[in-house]
Design a protein around this motif. Structure first.
Motif, PDB file in Angstrom:
ATOM      1  N   VAL A 282       0.810  -1.148   0.115  1.00 39.16           N
ATOM      2  CA  VAL A 282       0.096  -0.160  -0.087  1.00 39.16           C
ATOM      3  C   VAL A 282       1.063   1.262   0.029  1.00 39.16           C
ATOM      4  N   ALA A 283       1.922   1.226   0.971  1.00 39.22           N
ATOM      5  CA  ALA A 283       2.758   2.241   0.936  1.00 39.22           C
ATOM      6  C   ALA A 283       3.434   2.672  -0.284  1.00 39.22           C
ATOM      7  N   ARG A 284       3.954   1.575  -1.004  1.00 39.70           N
ATOM      8  CA  ARG A 284       4.726   1.952  -2.319  1.00 39.70           C
ATOM      9  C   ARG A 284       3.919   2.413  -3.372  1.00 39.70           C
ATOM     10  N   ALA A 285       2.676   1.615  -3.279  1.00 40.58           N
ATOM     11  CA  ALA A 285       1.699   1.966  -4.359  1.00 40.58           C
ATOM     12  C   ALA A 285       1.195   3.206  -4.460  1.00 40.58           C
ATOM     13  N   ARG A 286       1.036   3.866  -3.310  1.00 40.81           N
ATOM     14  CA  ARG A 286       0.743   5.357  -3.099  1.00 40.81           C
ATOM     15  C   ARG A 286       1.921   6.431  -3.612  1.00 40.81           C
ATOM     16  N   ARG A 287       3.422   5.939  -2.830  1.00 36.71           N
ATOM     17  CA  ARG A 287       4.229   6.730  -3.338  1.00 36.71           C
ATOM     18  C   ARG A 287       4.236   6.896  -4.712  1.00 36.71           C
ATOM     19  N   THR A 288       4.303   5.537  -5.402  1.00 33.83           N
ATOM     20  CA  THR A 288       4.668   5.411  -6.821  1.00 33.83           C
ATOM     21  C   THR A 288       3.571   6.305  -7.634  1.00 33.83           C
TER      22      THR A 288
ATOM     23  N   VAL B   8      -3.676 -10.456  -7.220  1.00 32.40           N
ATOM     24  CA  VAL B   8      -4.888  -9.633  -6.789  1.00 32.40           C
ATOM     25  C   VAL B   8      -4.635  -8.427  -5.841  1.00 32.40           C
ATOM     26  N   ASN B   9      -3.158  -8.132  -5.715  1.00 30.37           N
ATOM     27  CA  ASN B   9      -2.988  -7.290  -4.684  1.00 30.37           C
ATOM     28  C   ASN B   9      -2.831  -5.724  -5.140  1.00 30.37           C
ATOM     29  N   ILE B  10      -2.756  -4.784  -4.324  1.00 22.27           N
ATOM     30  CA  ILE B  10      -2.973  -3.326  -4.463  1.00 22.27           C
ATOM     31  C   ILE B  10      -1.651  -3.001  -5.238  1.00 22.27           C
ATOM     32  N   GLY B  11      -1.960  -2.053  -6.121  1.00 23.15           N
ATOM     33  CA  GLY B  11      -0.909  -1.563  -6.878  1.00 23.15           C
ATOM     34  C   GLY B  11      -0.974   0.093  -6.937  1.00 23.15           C
ATOM     35  N   PRO B  12      -0.091   0.693  -7.673  1.00 19.81           N
ATOM     36  CA  PRO B  12      -0.073   2.056  -8.075  1.00 19.81           C
ATOM     37  C   PRO B  12      -1.544   2.516  -8.591  1.00 19.81           C
TER      38      PRO B  12
END
Length: 501
Positions: free
Chosen positions: A165-171, A403-407
């Motif tokens: 989640v943190a990586r997707a948001r900052r990306t 199915v995971n969350i991404g940018p």
């Protein structure tokens, strides 16, 4: 979708700085661009490719609603017919991806295509906007966020997705901050418009096409938008064209694809013929899967140092190596060797090149932007947590990644237009070909594309595993069926199956 990361030469963006401030992009065309200028061809042969390959630069509108406004540059390439008297048209090679280079694919496959087609076509391709020698975009991502194993959202060893989640948001925030108008214009719809502009520049009333993986979706959208401009249309390694989900469905289907395909690797790795090479992993095929899962779990607990300093072999890197290796039987030995090294406390594992370092910032941007710009993605973290937990039980090989969350869940711009619905409205001139056990675009997804196209298409199913069929697997029946169609226009009267031979 491509099975290898792209590290193409980075070229400077050709669009002016002012153009990157545009905010409205790529909606339905409000005007018709002026005729593209004549292409100025130059030699561009690469080692291992055809000696007479030519390249040119094609200007295309940054925003097709402002067709004569700021322009981008696309790298395009051509192999002229070796027998002009036999030439019947132009065949467009549509690369996979998103992020695949058509110019490079023409270099790699041009000789084989020529060998099959005997001068019947000029063979052409292009680097889509954002790729290879075409105008690029950037997100300004740090190197640690550009590794394939982090661009793909593999959950933590315990199944947690907090770090994802943190990586997707900052990306997503970095892409919104740094990508500008060029990044926002990387869409399937714009690639289709760019292809049609290429057709006009070539002076062709109609094109034939050979699209692979994501290129089949591009080809299907083109055939839906411009049916009267299509001649003979080949779609190799197809997936579900559901306009509500698009790439979300493709990614999710990879879990099923890995499960369909892994038994092929297991049979190979248990074959006594592997013993002299030191690559026989088990005495029975059914023992290879639990061995792989156990090794991945052990690496989750205790990652191993590798020959690449600072890049350990983790459980997720082993899973990602597996997912890539399933694309082609020729990659099985590399996966078996890595598993051997992972299980040997005295060995130092050697990572495959695609996992040893980060993608370039431009390649990472191109891979992400199209799938995020094409359709809205769900934003609920809780829903992704539930989906990951369910997939980890149902599809342990891929451990919840598909199915995971991404940018895309945090993407700042809404899609500029709705995805195209693929229908049976159009000429019956499409031939689909598909491996039965495809790890990236599984057969179940191809059946959905086939159903959407109705009588426009025929489907050839090849009874083997791997991603990519035509001229890539040595299947004589599949190759012959495609070649016959491209040369004569004749397709099977109904869907057919080719044995693995």
């Amino acid at each position: 979708m491509t099975h290898r990361t792209r590290r193409a030469l980075v070229l400077a963006l050709s669009v002016s700085a002012a153009a990157t401030t545009l905010t409205a992009l790529a909606g339905p065309a409000a005007g018709v661009p002026s005729a593209p200028p004549a292409l100025s061809w130059r030699p561009c042969a690469q080692p291992g490719g055809p000696t007479d390959q030519e390249c040119a630069d094609l200007p295309v509108p940054l925003d097709y609603r402002d067709p004569d406004g700021p322009q981008l540059t696309l790298a395009v390439s051509r192999l002229r017919s070796e027998h002009p008297e036999a030439r019947r048209g132009t065949l467009l090679v549509i690369p996979g991806g998103p992020g695949g280079s058509g110019v490079r694919r023409l270099t790699q496959q041009g000789k084989a295509l020529r060998g099959q087609l005997g001068g019947a076509y000029d063979i052409v391709s292009l680097d889509p906007r954002g790729v290879g020698g075409s105008t690029r975009a950037t997100c300004g991502l740090p190197a640690e966020d550009r590794h394939l194993v982090t661009l793909r959202a593999w959950p933590a060893p315990d199944g947690g997705i907090g770090e994802n989640v943190a990586r997707a948001r900052r990306t997503a925030e970095a892409c919104a901050r740094n990508g500008g108008a060029v990044l926002r214009g990387l869409t399937t719809a714009n690639e289709v418009r760019d292809i049609d502009r290429f057709r006009r520049a070539l002076g062709e009333a109609r094109l034939s096409a050979y699209g692979v993986s994501y290129g089949t979706y591009v080809g299907a959208v083109y055939a839906q938008k411009y049916p009267e401009r299509t001649d003979r249309w080949v779609m190799d390694s197809n997936d579900d064209p559901d306009p509500r989900r698009v790439a979300r469905r493709w990614l999710e289907n990879m879990a099923r694809g890995a499960e369909d395909r892994f038994p092929d690797f297991a049979a190979w790795a248990a074959d006594p013929a592997r013993a002299p090479e030191g690559l026989r992993l088990a005495g029975r095929p059914e023992d290879v899967r639990p061995l792989f899962l156990a090794l991945a779990a052990e690496l989750d607990r205790a990652p191993r140092e590798t020959t690449t300093k600072g890049v350990p072999l983790t459980g997720n890197r082993l899973r990602q190596a597996m997912q890539l290796a399933l694309y082609n039987d020729a990659s099985f030995d590399g996966l078996a060797l890595l598993m051997r090294q992972a299980g040997d406390p005295k060995a130092t594992p050697v990572l495959p090149p695609d996992l040893a370092g980060p993608l370039s910032d431009e390649d990472a941007a191109a891979v992400m932007a199209v799938v995020c710009n094409d359709v809205r993605w769900p934003t609920s973290v809780a829903a992704h947590e539930r989906a990951v937990a369910e997939h980890r039980v149902r599809y342990p090989l891929t451990a919840g990644m598909p199915v995971n969350i991404g940018p895309c869940s945090f993407w700042k711009d809404r899609p500029a237009e709705k995805p195209t619905r693929i229908t049976d409205d159009g000429p019956s001139n499409i031939l689909m070909i598909q491996n039965r056990r495809d790890p990236a675009t599984p057969h179940v997804g191809a059946l959905r594309m086939r159903a959407a196209l109705g009588d426009r298409a025929r489907l050839v199913t090849v009874e083997r595993g791997g991603h990519g069929v035509y001229l890539g697997t040595g299947n004589a029946c599949g190759d012959r069926t495609v070649t016959t169609f491209l040369l004569t226009g004749q397709r099977p009267e109904r869907d057919v199956t080719c044995p693995d031979a």
